[in-house]
Design a protein around this motif. Structure first.
Motif, PDB file in Angstrom:
ATOM      1  N   GLU A 164       0.839  -1.211   0.000  1.00 52.95           N
ATOM      2  CA  GLU A 164       0.000   0.000   0.000  1.00 52.95           C
ATOM      3  C   GLU A 164       0.868   1.252   0.000  1.00 52.95           C
ATOM      4  O   GLU A 164       0.637   2.188  -0.785  1.00 52.95           O
ATOM      5  N   ARG A 165       1.861   1.267   0.854  1.00 46.04           N
ATOM      6  CA  ARG A 165       2.747   2.442   0.943  1.00 46.04           C
ATOM      7  C   ARG A 165       3.593   2.591  -0.312  1.00 46.04           C
ATOM      8  O   ARG A 165       3.880   3.714  -0.758  1.00 46.04           O
ATOM      9  N   ALA A 166       3.991   1.463  -0.914  1.00 45.16           N
ATOM     10  CA  ALA A 166       4.776   1.538  -2.144  1.00 45.16           C
ATOM     11  C   ALA A 166       3.956   2.127  -3.283  1.00 45.16           C
ATOM     12  O   ALA A 166       4.483   2.878  -4.110  1.00 45.16           O
ATOM     13  N   ILE A 167       2.664   1.817  -3.333  1.00 49.87           N
ATOM     14  CA  ILE A 167       1.792   2.424  -4.347  1.00 49.87           C
ATOM     15  C   ILE A 167       1.717   3.924  -4.105  1.00 49.87           C
ATOM     16  O   ILE A 167       1.876   4.733  -5.028  1.00 49.87           O
ATOM     17  N   GLU A 168       1.477   4.302  -2.849  1.00 50.92           N
ATOM     18  CA  GLU A 168       1.369   5.725  -2.514  1.00 50.92           C
ATOM     19  C   GLU A 168       2.649   6.486  -2.842  1.00 50.92           C
ATOM     20  O   GLU A 168       2.598   7.631  -3.294  1.00 50.92           O
ATOM     21  N   ASP A 169       3.781   5.841  -2.621  1.00 53.83           N
ATOM     22  CA  ASP A 169       5.070   6.512  -2.793  1.00 53.83           C
ATOM     23  C   ASP A 169       5.553   6.549  -4.233  1.00 53.83           C
ATOM     24  O   ASP A 169       6.318   7.447  -4.607  1.00 53.83           O
ATOM     25  N   VAL A 171       3.550   5.411  -7.399  1.00 54.78           N
ATOM     26  CA  VAL A 171       2.649   5.617  -8.534  1.00 54.78           C
ATOM     27  C   VAL A 171       2.432   7.119  -8.715  1.00 54.78           C
ATOM     28  O   VAL A 171       2.141   7.820  -7.742  1.00 54.78           O
ATOM     29  N   PRO A 172       2.594   7.652  -9.936  1.00 48.46           N
ATOM     30  CA  PRO A 172       2.385   9.083 -10.150  1.00 48.46           C
ATOM     31  C   PRO A 172       1.027   9.544  -9.632  1.00 48.46           C
ATOM     32  O   PRO A 172       0.015   8.846  -9.773  1.00 48.46           O
ATOM     33  N   ALA A 173       1.005  10.710  -9.023  1.00 50.43           N
ATOM     34  CA  ALA A 173      -0.180  11.196  -8.307  1.00 50.43           C
ATOM     35  C   ALA A 173      -1.423  11.247  -9.175  1.00 50.43           C
ATOM     36  O   ALA A 173      -2.536  11.001  -8.693  1.00 50.43           O
ATOM     37  N   GLU A 174      -1.262  11.552 -10.448  1.00 47.54           N
ATOM     38  CA  GLU A 174      -2.438  11.688 -11.310  1.00 47.54           C
ATOM     39  C   GLU A 174      -3.185  10.366 -11.494  1.00 47.54           C
ATOM     40  O   GLU A 174      -4.341  10.353 -11.915  1.00 47.54           O
ATOM     41  N   PHE A 175      -2.522   9.262 -11.180  1.00 48.61           N
ATOM     42  CA  PHE A 175      -3.149   7.949 -11.324  1.00 48.61           C
ATOM     43  C   PHE A 175      -3.591   7.363  -9.985  1.00 48.61           C
ATOM     44  O   PHE A 175      -4.130   6.250  -9.941  1.00 48.61           O
ATOM     45  N   ALA A 176      -3.365   8.074  -8.895  1.00 45.42           N
ATOM     46  CA  ALA A 176      -3.551   7.498  -7.560  1.00 45.42           C
ATOM     47  C   ALA A 176      -4.993   7.106  -7.271  1.00 45.42           C
ATOM     48  O   ALA A 176      -5.249   6.083  -6.634  1.00 45.42           O
TER      49      ALA A 176
END
Length: 214
Positions: A164-169, A171-176
């Protein structure tokens, strides 16, 4: 633990996901925030299709915590007995419904801590509700996302919180906002656990998984 894919690769991956499906949706049927909470709580160790089949008639008439309390535990059991662990899940739904009525005026709270305080609602359920209903870029990591995150190195991690944290850290914000839906759908239909469908994969050329299928 391998490092996450570079930012430029992440951007290309999620650009392809977005081009293929710009508005990915969760597959659990619901009519409001409350029925979403119930549906996700019921989906633990069950398929979305099985939950939908069980709850379709239920949610047509029981769509608030008070209506669930009025239905009663045995009435709920009659609707959901095709779902695994239905007895325990029914007890939790009744308990969380009582808390929502008594402490939140029948409304579903929009904070993770409050949601996690409800019986039968863990971090994943809370994140699904925050994302799907309240529009927060919360990442609900299930077995599909855990597998895809590690296999593709989009979001490697030793446990679901680390992924979960790796996705947050990473993945580019526009795709979050939609990231977890794209990853779930990719894991459910393409990057499956046994014999992933690599020849049909949108991101085959960007994925470092060494055991690609032919």
């Amino acid at each position: 633990m391998p490092k996450p894919l570079p930012y430029s690769t992440q951007r290309e991956i999620f650009t392809r996901f977005r081009e293929a499906e710009s508005e990915p949706k969760g597959e659990l049927e619901h009519v409001n925030a409350y029925t979403l909470v119930v549906a996700v709580a019921l989906s633990a160790q069950a398929t979305d299709a099985g939950v939908n089949k069980a709850t379709r008639a239920l949610f047509a008439t029981v769509d608030t915590p008070q209506k669930m309390l009025d239905l009663g535990e045995e009435g709920l059991v009659e609707h959901i007995k095709s779902i695994g662990l239905y007895r325990n899940k029914a007890k939790n739904v009744m308990k969380l419904s009582r808390i929502l009525v008594d402490e939140y005026d029948g409304e579903v709270p929009s904070s993770r801590s409050a949601l996690e305080g409800l019986p039968g609602v863990g971090r994943k359920t809370a994140n699904v509700v925050l994302n799907m209903w309240f529009g927060y870029p919360a990442q609900a990591v299930d077995t599909h996302i855990f597998r895809v995150g590690n296999r593709t190195q989009i979001a490697p991690g030793k446990d679901v919180v680390a992924v979960e944290r790796a996705i947050e850290d990473n993945v580019p914000a526009e795709f979050a906002l939609h990231a977890h839906h794209w990853l779930i759908l990719h894991g459910r239909y393409t990057c499956i656990a046994r014999k992933p469908k690599c020849p049909a994969c949108l991101i085959r050329d960007l994925c470092p998984y060494p055991e690609k299928t032919e």
